[in-house]
Design an enzyme around this catalytic site. Structure first.
Site, PDB file in Angstrom:
ATOM      1  N   ARG A 136      11.718  -1.330  10.758  1.00  0.00           N
ATOM      2  CA  ARG A 136      10.700  -0.901  11.706  1.00  0.00           C
ATOM      3  C   ARG A 136      10.623  -1.881  12.868  1.00  0.00           C
ATOM      4  O   ARG A 136      10.770  -3.076  12.687  1.00  0.00           O
ATOM      5  CB  ARG A 136       9.329  -0.829  11.010  1.00  0.00           C
ATOM      6  N   ARG A 141       0.208  -8.912  13.649  1.00  0.00           N
ATOM      7  CA  ARG A 141      -0.465  -7.923  12.789  1.00  0.00           C
ATOM      8  C   ARG A 141      -1.324  -8.616  11.725  1.00  0.00           C
ATOM      9  O   ARG A 141      -2.395  -8.133  11.376  1.00  0.00           O
ATOM     10  CB  ARG A 141       0.584  -7.007  12.141  1.00  0.00           C
ATOM     11  N   LYS A 196       0.837  -1.214   0.000  1.00  0.00           N
ATOM     12  CA  LYS A 196       0.000   0.000   0.000  1.00  0.00           C
ATOM     13  C   LYS A 196       0.868   1.260   0.000  1.00  0.00           C
ATOM     14  O   LYS A 196       0.662   2.166  -0.800  1.00  0.00           O
ATOM     15  CB  LYS A 196      -0.948   0.004   1.216  1.00  0.00           C
ATOM     16  N   ARG A 207      11.524  -5.451   4.805  1.00  0.00           N
ATOM     17  CA  ARG A 207      11.279  -4.017   4.565  1.00  0.00           C
ATOM     18  C   ARG A 207      12.300  -3.175   5.330  1.00  0.00           C
ATOM     19  O   ARG A 207      12.629  -3.460   6.476  1.00  0.00           O
ATOM     20  CB  ARG A 207       9.859  -3.656   5.041  1.00  0.00           C
ATOM     21  N   ARG A 263      -9.391   0.699   9.187  1.00  0.00           N
ATOM     22  CA  ARG A 263      -8.890  -0.632   9.514  1.00  0.00           C
ATOM     23  C   ARG A 263      -9.883  -1.412  10.363  1.00  0.00           C
ATOM     24  O   ARG A 263      -9.622  -2.556  10.699  1.00  0.00           O
ATOM     25  CB  ARG A 263      -7.586  -0.492  10.304  1.00  0.00           C
TER      26      ARG A 263
END
Ligand code: ADP
Ligand code: AMP
Length: 214
Positions: A160, A171, A13, A127, A88
């Site tokens: 992160r 998550r 996203k 990431r 969300r």
């Protein structure tokens, strides 16, 4: 143009949002980015949000909805916006709908980037993000030109805190329980569009442009 981006964490996203925002000249509003900025500035909102984000939980609706409503009233949103990471929960989607109705406005589309869960762990643990300018990379699929350095501003890229294996699993679980129901929410309103997010980054963007009418 008013667009919502849906899809699991790690679907791409944020990556696609940057290209869409440039192409259509609309602000990219990422609730995750807003929370992280507040955390780095140690604001009361940041202190509150950090308790949830570090554990892979959602920040409570009571905090998140007001924050987004406030952001959507800034002048740059008059020409439209791209929401990344919001809504969300069903309560957030309903609050957004009420906000739009009260202003006689409509969403153009809720665009879901579809990526099966077996892709997600590798995407998220690989990431890397730039803490200075927010650019995002992947060690294998989208590496910076110079290893460990941001292409845009040269800062050291970091992982992160919520991109570790255990937090990613949490998550994904939160996504399935709380966010996936939004797919039916927008399907029922005839607003849902989908793209195959397992393609290469450029191909996903081409698919998105087609969905958006190009
Ligand atoms: P989200 O905002 O949905 O959580 P990101 O855009 O940050 O996801 O993407 C998660 C990770 O996957 C990043 O490291 C990004 O570089 C990488 N990525 C994004 N899109 C693709 C793709 N189509 N193929 C492979 N890797 C991708
Ligand atoms: P993201 O950058 O979209 O991956 O979001 C990172 C984290 O910020 C999430 O795991 C949540 O803890 C929090 N967050 C972001 N957006 C929302 C939202 N709409 N509602 C609740 N929490 C959110």
């Amino acid at each position: 143009m008013k667009i919502i981006l849906l899809g699991p964490p790690g679907a791409g996203k944020g990556t696609q949002a940057k290209s869409i925002s440039n192409r259509y000249s609309i602000p990219h509003i990422s609730t995750g980015d807003i929370f992280r900025k507040n955390i780095s500035e140690n604001t009361p909102l940041g202190v509150e949000a950090k308790k949830y984000i570090d554990n892979g939980q959602l920040v409570p609706d009571s905090v998140t909805i007001d924050m987004v409503k406030d952001r959507l009233q800034h002048d740059d949103c008059k020409k439209g916006y791209l929401l990344d990471g919001f809504p969300r929960t069903v309560a957030q989607a309903e609050a957004l709908q009420e906000f739009l109705d009260s202003r006689n406005e409509k969403l153009d589309t809720a665009l879901c980037i579809e990526v099966p869960s077996e892709f997600i762990l590798e995407r998220m643990t690989g990431r890397r993000v730039c803490p200075s300018c927010g650019a995002s990379y992947h060690i294998k699929f989208n590496p910076p030109a110079v290893e460990g350095k941001c292409d845009v501003c040269g800062s050291d890229v970091i992982q992160r805190k919520d991109d570790t294996v255990d937090t990613v699993k949490e998550r994904l679980d939160v996504y399935e329980r709380q966010t996936q129901p939004l797919i039916d929410f927008y399907k029922d309103k005839n607003l849902l569009s989908t793209v195959d997010g397992t393609q290469a980054i450029n191909s996903v963007f081409e698919s998105i442009c087609k969905v958006l009418g190009e």
